[in-house]
Design a protein around this motif. Structure first.
Motif, mmCIF file in Angstrom:
data_model
loop_
_atom_site.group_PDB
_atom_site.id
_atom_site.type_symbol
_atom_site.label_atom_id
_atom_site.label_comp_id
_atom_site.label_asym_id
_atom_site.label_seq_id
_atom_site.Cartn_x
_atom_site.Cartn_y
_atom_site.Cartn_z
ATOM 1 N N MET A 178 0.853 -1.172 0.000
ATOM 2 C CA MET A 178 0.000 0.000 0.000
ATOM 3 C C MET A 178 0.894 1.228 0.000
ATOM 4 O O MET A 178 1.783 1.354 0.826
ATOM 5 C CB MET A 178 -0.900 -0.033 1.239
ATOM 6 N N LYS A 179 0.619 2.134 -0.912
ATOM 7 C CA LYS A 179 1.426 3.348 -1.055
ATOM 8 C C LYS A 179 1.055 4.367 0.029
ATOM 9 O O LYS A 179 -0.123 4.604 0.298
ATOM 10 C CB LYS A 179 1.164 3.946 -2.439
ATOM 11 N N CYS A 180 2.069 4.971 0.637
ATOM 12 C CA CYS A 180 1.865 5.991 1.671
ATOM 13 C C CYS A 180 1.238 7.236 1.032
ATOM 14 O O CYS A 180 1.759 7.760 0.049
ATOM 15 C CB CYS A 180 3.201 6.352 2.321
ATOM 16 N N PRO A 181 0.129 7.739 1.595
ATOM 17 C CA PRO A 181 -0.507 8.930 1.019
ATOM 18 C C PRO A 181 0.271 10.221 1.292
ATOM 19 O O PRO A 181 -0.010 11.252 0.691
ATOM 20 C CB PRO A 181 -1.880 8.971 1.701
ATOM 21 N N PHE A 182 1.261 10.162 2.174
ATOM 22 C CA PHE A 182 2.022 11.353 2.534
ATOM 23 C C PHE A 182 3.298 11.523 1.708
ATOM 24 O O PHE A 182 3.574 12.601 1.209
ATOM 25 C CB PHE A 182 2.358 11.333 4.035
ATOM 26 N N CYS A 183 4.060 10.425 1.576
ATOM 27 C CA CYS A 183 5.337 10.548 0.864
ATOM 28 C C CYS A 183 5.398 9.715 -0.415
ATOM 29 O O CYS A 183 6.335 9.836 -1.191
ATOM 30 C CB CYS A 183 6.503 10.181 1.782
ATOM 31 N N GLY A 184 4.410 8.834 -0.629
ATOM 32 C CA GLY A 184 4.372 8.037 -1.855
ATOM 33 C C GLY A 184 5.172 6.744 -1.790
ATOM 34 O O GLY A 184 5.189 5.984 -2.754
ATOM 35 N N GLU A 185 5.803 6.481 -0.680
ATOM 36 C CA GLU A 185 6.587 5.248 -0.518
ATOM 37 C C GLU A 185 5.658 4.027 -0.588
ATOM 38 O O GLU A 185 4.565 4.026 -0.023
ATOM 39 C CB GLU A 185 7.316 5.269 0.829
ATOM 40 N N GLU A 186 6.102 2.989 -1.301
ATOM 41 C CA GLU A 186 5.276 1.794 -1.451
ATOM 42 C C GLU A 186 5.469 0.792 -0.316
ATOM 43 O O GLU A 186 4.710 -0.159 -0.194
ATOM 44 C CB GLU A 186 5.557 1.138 -2.796
ATOM 45 N N ASN A 187 6.452 1.003 0.523
ATOM 46 C CA ASN A 187 6.749 0.068 1.602
ATOM 47 C C ASN A 187 6.108 0.564 2.897
ATOM 48 O O ASN A 187 6.619 1.471 3.551
ATOM 49 C CB ASN A 187 8.266 -0.087 1.755
ATOM 50 N N THR A 188 4.984 -0.055 3.271
ATOM 51 C CA THR A 188 4.310 0.288 4.529
ATOM 52 C C THR A 188 4.072 -0.999 5.305
ATOM 53 O O THR A 188 4.052 -2.080 4.731
ATOM 54 C CB THR A 188 2.957 0.991 4.283
ATOM 55 N N LYS A 189 3.887 -0.861 6.609
ATOM 56 C CA LYS A 189 3.622 -2.062 7.405
ATOM 57 C C LYS A 189 2.290 -1.919 8.141
ATOM 58 O O LYS A 189 1.880 -0.817 8.519
ATOM 59 C CB LYS A 189 4.760 -2.342 8.374
ATOM 60 N N VAL A 190 1.630 -3.060 8.325
ATOM 61 C CA VAL A 190 0.357 -3.101 9.030
ATOM 62 C C VAL A 190 0.636 -3.146 10.526
ATOM 63 O O VAL A 190 1.401 -3.992 10.999
ATOM 64 C CB VAL A 190 -0.474 -4.332 8.596
ATOM 65 N N ILE A 191 0.022 -2.222 11.269
ATOM 66 C CA ILE A 191 0.202 -2.144 12.717
ATOM 67 C C ILE A 191 -0.942 -2.858 13.433
ATOM 68 O O ILE A 191 -0.750 -3.522 14.432
ATOM 69 C CB ILE A 191 0.258 -0.663 13.173
ATOM 70 N N ASP A 192 -2.165 -2.701 12.884
ATOM 71 C CA ASP A 192 -3.349 -3.267 13.538
ATOM 72 C C ASP A 192 -4.392 -3.598 12.482
ATOM 73 O O ASP A 192 -4.557 -2.860 11.511
ATOM 74 C CB ASP A 192 -3.907 -2.237 14.534
ATOM 75 N N SER A 193 -5.088 -4.710 12.645
ATOM 76 C CA SER A 193 -6.203 -5.097 11.766
ATOM 77 C C SER A 193 -7.389 -5.472 12.628
ATOM 78 O O SER A 193 -7.225 -6.133 13.655
ATOM 79 C CB SER A 193 -5.834 -6.319 10.914
ATOM 80 N N ARG A 194 -8.563 -5.048 12.197
ATOM 81 C CA ARG A 194 -9.781 -5.438 12.910
ATOM 82 C C ARG A 194 -10.975 -5.359 11.967
ATOM 83 O O ARG A 194 -10.938 -4.627 10.980
ATOM 84 C CB ARG A 194 -9.999 -4.573 14.135
ATOM 85 N N PRO A 195 -12.037 -6.110 12.277
ATOM 86 C CA PRO A 195 -13.239 -6.057 11.434
ATOM 87 C C PRO A 195 -13.878 -4.667 11.491
ATOM 88 O O PRO A 195 -13.783 -3.976 12.498
ATOM 89 C CB PRO A 195 -14.176 -7.093 12.054
ATOM 90 N N ALA A 196 -14.517 -4.295 10.406
ATOM 91 C CA ALA A 196 -15.230 -3.016 10.338
ATOM 92 C C ALA A 196 -16.543 -3.222 9.595
ATOM 93 O O ALA A 196 -16.721 -4.214 8.885
ATOM 94 C CB ALA A 196 -14.377 -1.983 9.613
ATOM 95 N N ASP A 197 -17.460 -2.284 9.736
ATOM 96 C CA ASP A 197 -18.746 -2.320 9.021
ATOM 97 C C ASP A 197 -19.448 -3.660 9.176
ATOM 98 O O ASP A 197 -19.737 -4.351 8.200
ATOM 99 C CB ASP A 197 -18.557 -2.003 7.542
ATOM 100 N N ASP A 198 -19.727 -4.062 10.410
ATOM 101 C CA ASP A 198 -20.410 -5.324 10.685
ATOM 102 C C ASP A 198 -19.689 -6.517 10.086
ATOM 103 O O ASP A 198 -20.293 -7.421 9.515
ATOM 104 C CB ASP A 198 -21.859 -5.291 10.184
ATOM 105 N N SER A 199 -18.379 -6.508 10.156
ATOM 106 C CA SER A 199 -17.512 -7.583 9.659
ATOM 107 C C SER A 199 -17.592 -7.795 8.152
ATOM 108 O O SER A 199 -17.288 -8.862 7.656
ATOM 109 C CB SER A 199 -17.818 -8.892 10.388
ATOM 110 N N THR A 200 -17.999 -6.766 7.414
ATOM 111 C CA THR A 200 -18.015 -6.865 5.954
ATOM 112 C C THR A 200 -16.760 -6.238 5.355
ATOM 113 O O THR A 200 -16.574 -6.269 4.151
ATOM 114 C CB THR A 200 -19.255 -6.180 5.355
ATOM 115 N N ALA A 201 -15.926 -5.674 6.206
ATOM 116 C CA ALA A 201 -14.679 -5.052 5.756
ATOM 117 C C ALA A 201 -13.626 -5.231 6.849
ATOM 118 O O ALA A 201 -13.944 -5.588 7.982
ATOM 119 C CB ALA A 201 -14.888 -3.573 5.460
ATOM 120 N N ILE A 202 -12.378 -4.984 6.474
ATOM 121 C CA ILE A 202 -11.288 -5.032 7.442
ATOM 122 C C ILE A 202 -10.623 -3.658 7.488
ATOM 123 O O ILE A 202 -10.274 -3.097 6.452
ATOM 124 C CB ILE A 202 -10.237 -6.099 7.060
ATOM 125 N N ARG A 203 -10.498 -3.135 8.685
ATOM 126 C CA ARG A 203 -9.840 -1.849 8.895
ATOM 127 C C ARG A 203 -8.390 -2.132 9.271
ATOM 128 O O ARG A 203 -8.123 -2.933 10.169
ATOM 129 C CB ARG A 203 -10.536 -1.102 10.031
#
Length: 151
Positions: free
Chosen positions: A1-26
């Protein structure tokens, strides 16, 4: 996923959780270069599941989320309903439609689901939608629908 601030393509996931009644992942992400954090949402792409809407005149057209959303937005015009709530209603309607696991759904089925959701969201929006959907011909038909709503 590209960073919206600097454009770097290397990002890391810090936290994942269900969203929108478990129809999406935040996902909370952090850029490894600039260190800024941002949120992304991952959702099933409904465009890959072919679904056709059977209209009242028996014509068929591909399901279009934008069309559903615009009808609800028009009904909620100048009402105290946030865009997030409208999106939640559209998501909920889509879940119902796609969980039927049918390739075709009638516009009547969609209309009835929309009316049920609008009744809970905003009663004025419900009546606005019903007046178009049910094609009210006169004031008496309009009053009949209001009477049902008040019961």
């Amino acid at each position: 996923m590209k960073c919206p601030f600097c454009g770097e393509e290397n990002t890391k996931v810090i936290d994942s959780r269900p969203a929108d009644d478990s129809t999406a992942i935040r996902r909370r992400r952090e850029c490894v270069i600039c260190g800024k954090r941002f949120t992304t949402y991952e959702k099933v792409e409904t465009d890959t599941i072919p679904l056709f809407v059977v209209k009242k005149d028996d014509t068929r057209e591909p399901y279009d989320r934008a069309k559903l959303e615009s009808g609800i937005v028009r009904s909620c015009h100048k009402r105290p309903v946030s865009y997030d709530k409208i999106q939640a209603v559209v998501d909920s309607i889509e879940n119902i439609i796609f969980n039927k696991e049918k390739r075709e759904v009638t516009s009547n089925e969609i209309g009835e689901i929309v009316m049920e959701k609008l009744k809970d969201l905003d009663q004025v929006a419900y009546v606005r939608f019903a007046s178009i959907y049910r094609e009210f011909k006169d004031v008496n038909t309009f009053m009949d629908e209001l009477t049902k709503l008040l019961k």
